[in-house]
Write a protein that holds these residues in place. Structure first.
Motif, mmCIF file in Angstrom:
data_model
loop_
_atom_site.group_PDB
_atom_site.id
_atom_site.type_symbol
_atom_site.label_atom_id
_atom_site.label_comp_id
_atom_site.label_asym_id
_atom_site.label_seq_id
_atom_site.Cartn_x
_atom_site.Cartn_y
_atom_site.Cartn_z
ATOM 1 N N THR A 160 0.801 -1.227 0.000
ATOM 2 C CA THR A 160 0.000 0.000 0.000
ATOM 3 C C THR A 160 0.832 1.274 0.000
ATOM 4 O OG1 THR A 160 -0.247 -0.103 2.404
ATOM 5 C CG2 THR A 160 -2.007 -1.070 1.070
ATOM 6 N N LYS A 161 1.956 1.284 0.720
ATOM 7 C CA LYS A 161 2.767 2.506 0.748
ATOM 8 C C LYS A 161 3.341 2.793 -0.629
ATOM 9 C CE LYS A 161 7.018 0.360 2.483
ATOM 10 N NZ LYS A 161 6.505 -1.009 2.344
ATOM 11 N N THR A 162 3.668 1.744 -1.371
ATOM 12 C CA THR A 162 4.200 1.899 -2.721
ATOM 13 C C THR A 162 3.126 2.448 -3.647
ATOM 14 O OG1 THR A 162 5.818 0.155 -2.375
ATOM 15 C CG2 THR A 162 5.215 0.632 -4.667
ATOM 16 N N ILE A 163 1.953 1.872 -3.604
ATOM 17 C CA ILE A 163 0.850 2.320 -4.458
ATOM 18 C C ILE A 163 0.451 3.751 -4.108
ATOM 19 C CG2 ILE A 163 -1.567 1.905 -5.079
ATOM 20 C CD1 ILE A 163 -0.924 -1.147 -4.640
ATOM 21 N N ALA A 164 0.391 4.071 -2.817
ATOM 22 C CA ALA A 164 0.015 5.424 -2.398
ATOM 23 C C ALA A 164 1.050 6.451 -2.835
ATOM 24 C CB ALA A 164 -0.162 5.474 -0.879
ATOM 25 N N CYS A 165 2.322 6.150 -2.651
ATOM 26 C CA CYS A 165 3.373 7.111 -3.004
ATOM 27 C C CYS A 165 3.439 7.316 -4.514
ATOM 28 C CB CYS A 165 4.707 6.628 -2.446
ATOM 29 S SG CYS A 165 6.004 7.877 -2.440
ATOM 30 N N ALA A 169 2.624 10.926 -6.262
ATOM 31 C CA ALA A 169 3.630 11.563 -7.133
ATOM 32 C C ALA A 169 3.064 11.821 -8.528
ATOM 33 C CB ALA A 169 4.886 10.685 -7.204
ATOM 34 N N LYS A 170 2.291 10.872 -9.034
ATOM 35 C CA LYS A 170 1.704 11.044 -10.360
ATOM 36 C C LYS A 170 0.660 12.161 -10.350
ATOM 37 C CE LYS A 170 -0.050 8.565 -14.316
ATOM 38 N NZ LYS A 170 -0.392 7.277 -14.898
ATOM 39 N N LEU A 171 -0.192 12.178 -9.329
ATOM 40 C CA LEU A 171 -1.207 13.225 -9.216
ATOM 41 C C LEU A 171 -0.597 14.614 -9.055
ATOM 42 C CD1 LEU A 171 -3.778 11.365 -6.935
ATOM 43 C CD2 LEU A 171 -4.128 12.053 -9.322
ATOM 44 N N CYS A 172 0.584 14.685 -8.450
ATOM 45 C CA CYS A 172 1.293 15.959 -8.266
ATOM 46 C C CYS A 172 2.146 16.335 -9.469
ATOM 47 C CB CYS A 172 2.162 15.889 -7.002
ATOM 48 S SG CYS A 172 1.212 15.826 -5.475
ATOM 49 N N GLY A 173 2.150 15.489 -10.505
ATOM 50 C CA GLY A 173 2.910 15.786 -11.700
ATOM 51 C C GLY A 173 4.415 15.581 -11.591
ATOM 52 N N LEU A 174 4.844 14.785 -10.613
ATOM 53 C CA LEU A 174 6.270 14.573 -10.407
ATOM 54 C C LEU A 174 6.807 13.352 -11.155
ATOM 55 C CD1 LEU A 174 6.468 15.482 -6.628
ATOM 56 C CD2 LEU A 174 7.216 16.847 -8.578
#
Length: 175
Positions: A160-165, A169-174
Motif C-alpha cells: 500500500t505505501k508503494t501504491i500510495a506514493c 507523485a503522479k497526481l502531483c505531476g512529479l
C-alpha cells in the motif's frame, strides 16, 4: 475524546501495543488496543533516465517477497527527511541530492497510529553505503512508470505505501 486509563501490553523495538480505556466524542466508553509506532518514511527514487528504484524484499510476516519502495522507521531524533535519506542509502545504495515531500498517509488507522511520510528522491548517485538490517533480505530493481503501473494492475505490486506514493507523485505531476 478522553483517555481514562492506559496499559502497555507489549513492547518490541520502538513499537508498543497499548490498551486504553477511552471516552469517545459520542460519550461512550470503550477499551481500544492500539499499536504505537514512531512513524516511517517512504521514498520514491527516480533515476536521471526516469526509472524508479524499488526493492524486492522478503517479508517474514507474509513469508513471501514484496516489490516495494524503500522505506523505514524513523529513529529518534531523526526528522522524516533524515530517515528517508538514511533508508534510501541503506536499502538501495543510492543517495538523493534532494527530496520533495508528498505529505503523509495513515496506513492502518483502525489499530495503529503510524504516519508514513512520502518523498520523491531526485538526482540519485550510487554510494558504498548499502547496509541492510540483519532481518532484511533485499534485491534492488528498477522499472519504468508504465511497468510499475502494469505490475499494480496485475497484482504483482500489492504494497500500500508503494501504491500510495506512486499515485500521489503522479497526481502531483512529479512522475
Amino acid at each position: 475524546m478522553k483517555i481514562i486509563d492506559s496499559k502497555n501490553l507489549h513492547r518490541w523495538k520502538a513499537i508498543s501495543l497499548v490498551e486504553e480505556q477511552l471516552d469517545l466524542p459520542n460519550g461512550k466508553r470503550i477499551a481500544h488496543t492500539t499499536i504505537l509506532h514512531p512513524g516511517a518514511s517512504v521514498i520514491l527514487p527516480i533515476t536521471d533516465d526516469g526509472r524508479i528504484v524499488l526493492i524486492n524484499q522478503f517479508r517474514p510476516s507474509l513469508k513471501k517477497w514484496l516489490l516495494e519502495l524503500p522505506a523505514g522507521t524513523i529513529e529518534q531524533p531523526e526528522t522524516p527527511e533524515q530517515c528517508a535519506m538514511r533508508e534510501l542509502e541503506e536499502e538501495t545504495g543510492y543517495r538523493a541530492a534532494r527530496f520533495t515531500s508528498l505529505g503523509q498517509v495513515t496506513p492502518l488507522a483502525g489499530f495503529c497510529d503510524e504516519i508514513q511520510h512520502l518523498f520523491v528522491g531526485h538526482d540519485l548517485t550510487l554510494s558504498n553505503g548499502r547496509e541492510c538490517d540483519e532481518d532484511e533480505v533485499i534485491e534492488v530493481v528498477t522499472f519504468s512508470l508504465a511497468e510499475l503501473e502494469q505490475k499494480i494492475v496485475e497484482g504483482e505490486i500489492t504494497d500500500t505505501k508503494t501504491i500510495a506514493c506512486l499515485s500521489k507523485a503522479k497526481l502531483c505531476g512529479l512522475i
